[in-house]
Design a protein around this motif. Structure first.
Motif, mmCIF file in Angstrom:
data_model
loop_
_atom_site.group_PDB
_atom_site.id
_atom_site.type_symbol
_atom_site.label_atom_id
_atom_site.label_comp_id
_atom_site.label_asym_id
_atom_site.label_seq_id
_atom_site.Cartn_x
_atom_site.Cartn_y
_atom_site.Cartn_z
ATOM 1 N N ALA A 1 0.257 6.153 16.095
ATOM 2 C CA ALA A 1 0.746 4.158 16.601
ATOM 3 C C ALA A 1 1.785 4.284 18.054
ATOM 4 C CB ALA A 1 0.808 3.257 15.280
ATOM 5 N N ASN A 2 2.490 5.003 18.305
ATOM 6 C CA ASN A 2 3.645 5.202 18.610
ATOM 7 C C ASN A 2 4.714 4.151 18.059
ATOM 8 O OD1 ASN A 2 5.093 5.903 20.889
ATOM 9 N ND2 ASN A 2 4.213 3.970 22.277
ATOM 10 N N ALA A 3 5.142 4.074 16.899
ATOM 11 C CA ALA A 3 6.025 3.418 16.291
ATOM 12 C C ALA A 3 7.591 4.524 15.980
ATOM 13 C CB ALA A 3 5.775 2.744 14.175
ATOM 14 N N VAL B 1 0.911 3.605 7.412
ATOM 15 C CA VAL B 1 0.573 4.153 9.340
ATOM 16 C C VAL B 1 -0.645 3.905 9.192
ATOM 17 C CG1 VAL B 1 -0.109 5.949 10.327
ATOM 18 C CG2 VAL B 1 1.784 5.738 8.746
ATOM 19 N N GLU B 2 -2.038 3.722 8.740
ATOM 20 C CA GLU B 2 -2.569 3.212 9.179
ATOM 21 C C GLU B 2 -2.542 1.569 9.650
ATOM 22 O OE1 GLU B 2 -6.575 2.676 10.544
ATOM 23 O OE2 GLU B 2 -5.653 4.051 10.845
ATOM 24 N N ALA B 3 -1.860 0.718 8.885
ATOM 25 C CA ALA B 3 -1.749 -0.683 9.489
ATOM 26 C C ALA B 3 -1.541 -0.700 10.406
ATOM 27 C CB ALA B 3 -0.509 -0.889 7.852
ATOM 28 N N LEU B 4 -0.093 0.318 10.780
ATOM 29 C CA LEU B 4 0.534 0.142 12.055
ATOM 30 C C LEU B 4 -0.619 0.574 12.639
ATOM 31 C CD1 LEU B 4 3.776 2.044 11.541
ATOM 32 C CD2 LEU B 4 3.289 -0.442 11.796
ATOM 33 N N ARG B 5 -0.892 1.647 13.070
ATOM 34 C CA ARG B 5 -2.178 2.562 14.245
ATOM 35 C C ARG B 5 -3.310 1.225 14.463
ATOM 36 N NH1 ARG B 5 -7.131 3.762 14.707
ATOM 37 N NH2 ARG B 5 -7.612 3.287 12.362
ATOM 38 N N ALA B 6 -3.931 0.132 13.592
ATOM 39 C CA ALA B 6 -5.049 -1.033 13.885
ATOM 40 C C ALA B 6 -4.009 -1.951 13.527
ATOM 41 C CB ALA B 6 -6.003 -0.698 11.824
ATOM 42 N N ASN B 7 -2.867 -2.019 13.693
ATOM 43 C CA ASN B 7 -2.225 -2.957 14.626
ATOM 44 C C ASN B 7 -2.322 -4.245 13.665
ATOM 45 O OD1 ASN B 7 -1.132 -2.744 16.929
ATOM 46 N ND2 ASN B 7 -3.254 -2.585 17.759
ATOM 47 N N ARG B 8 -2.529 -4.112 12.405
ATOM 48 C CA ARG B 8 -2.905 -4.761 11.387
ATOM 49 C C ARG B 8 -1.183 -5.186 10.881
ATOM 50 N NH1 ARG B 8 -7.679 -2.067 10.110
ATOM 51 N NH2 ARG B 8 -6.175 -1.050 8.407
ATOM 52 N N ALA B 9 -0.536 -4.413 11.398
ATOM 53 C CA ALA B 9 0.919 -4.748 10.810
ATOM 54 C C ALA B 9 1.925 -5.018 11.807
ATOM 55 C CB ALA B 9 1.362 -4.113 9.591
ATOM 56 N N GLY C 1 0.453 -0.920 -0.090
ATOM 57 C CA GLY C 1 0.074 -0.120 0.109
ATOM 58 C C GLY C 1 1.134 0.674 0.216
ATOM 59 N N ASP C 2 0.415 2.339 -0.097
ATOM 60 C CA ASP C 2 0.954 3.499 0.045
ATOM 61 C C ASP C 2 1.823 4.352 1.513
ATOM 62 O OD1 ASP C 2 -1.126 4.699 1.173
ATOM 63 O OD2 ASP C 2 -1.600 5.459 -0.710
ATOM 64 N N ARG D 1 8.152 11.929 6.914
ATOM 65 C CA ARG D 1 7.305 12.549 7.262
ATOM 66 C C ARG D 1 5.503 11.186 7.660
ATOM 67 N NH1 ARG D 1 2.554 15.955 4.188
ATOM 68 N NH2 ARG D 1 1.447 17.501 5.933
ATOM 69 N N PRO D 2 5.688 10.140 6.923
ATOM 70 C CA PRO D 2 4.353 9.432 7.828
ATOM 71 C C PRO D 2 5.745 8.631 8.922
ATOM 72 C CG PRO D 2 4.437 8.682 4.528
ATOM 73 C CD PRO D 2 6.052 10.005 5.400
#
Length: 317
Positions: free
Chosen positions: A115-117, A90-98, A84-85, A106-107
């Protein structure tokens, strides 16, 4: 990360008594065999890594699979590639899908925010002048009357000129150059660029921004230093361009790991990825995004320049 499914099967004594006459050994053996062979139970939970699509990359799925196969052997657990882009990463990290993601600067700030990544590794390329940092460059035709150099006087020449930025979200192709213009007091912020330039356009990619200059559609383009060659433009096209002005210290892309990954596992992931630097494994890394090496970075120090540039430009992470 190595979560195991635990459950118990309880059978009351009354029920056992009712089945006393039956031979349940084959049934118990069948359940035992199922538990041993079921992939969902027998294997550790898969580590998921996001590989964002980037300009100039080809056949990313095949190349990413080669990397995940290597990491799976090193970590002795399944490793899956997700695509994905940067926004999706970032959304995958936030949602715990990655659990892990290759991210640009910047991302990476956004991943920390949502996500505190954090970035643990930075990418190095032979075309990066600063190792794991590179330059944002203003590029003009070779025969342009504009003079190359440093300082406000050089950028002042751009007043009334047609500029092609890469995109409004690009670090080297927009954020850093706008921050530089603000710091030199040539523009107040990113929303008032039209008051300085005669025309502002966005190529949408490095190669298109450069082509705008090559085709006479813009007087200057702003891109990354490593784009003056293949796969972005040809050597012949590059020979017709020159750098007017450069800004050092743009943070390289890197590898972010989610905070819900335990420290011991995080260290194992970093160690496994650093093995991609070894000669026998390095082609796996270079084939991905043309990076030649991964190096450990301090998240806050590495990303400070992009945070400062965003603030100057009047933009949020």
């Amino acid at each position: 990360m190595n979560k195991q499914l635990k459950f118990g099967i309880g059978i009351g004594s009354t029920i056992l008594a009712g089945f006393a006459a039956l031979n349940i050994r084959p049934i118990v053996q069948s359940i035992s065999n199922t538990l041993r062979t079921s992939p969902a139970i027998a294997e550790a939970q898969a580590l998921k890594i996001v590989f964002p699509t980037r300009s100039g990359t080809t056949d990313l799925q095949t190349k990413a699979k080669a990397v995940t196969d290597f990491l799976s052997k090193e970590l002795q657990q399944p490793v899956e590639a997700v695509f994905g882009d940067d926004t999706a990463a970032v959304e995958a990290l936030r949602a715990n899908r990655a659990d892990v993601a290759f991210l640009s600067s910047r991302p990476a700030l956004k991943a920390e925010q949502l996500a505190n990544a954090r970035l643990y590794l930075g990418e190095v390329r032979s075309t990066y002048s600063g190792g794991h940092t590179y330059k944002s460059i203003f590029v003009v035709p070779k025969d342009s009357p504009l003079k190359s150099g440093k300082g406000k006087a050089i950028l002042s020449q751009l007043q009334g000129k047609r500029i092609a930025f890469t995109s409004p979200t690009s670090g080297s192709g927009f954020i850093f150059p706008v921050a530089e213009l603000v710091s030199q007091k040539l523009v107040p912020d990113r929303d008032r660029l039209n008051g300085f330039f005669g025309q502002v356009t966005y190529g949408g990619s490095y190669d298109k921004a450069l082509q705008a200059v090559l085709r006479g559609q813009a007087d200057v383009a702003v891109v990354s230093e490593y784009t003056l060659g293949a796969p972005y433009i040809t050597a012949a096209e590059a020979s017709n361009l020159r750098v007017l002005y450069s800004i050092s210290g743009v943070p390289a892309h890197g590898v972010a790991i989610d905070d819900d990954v335990p420290v011991t596992d995080r260290n194992k992931i970093v160690a496994a990825m650093l093995k991609l630097n070894e000669p026998e494994n390095n082609q796996l890394l270079t084939s991905l995004y043309n990076s030649t090496k991964l190096v450990k970075v301090n998240h806050a120090e590495h990303l400070k320049p992009i945070g400062d540039a965003l603030q100057l430009a009047g933009m949020k992470p």
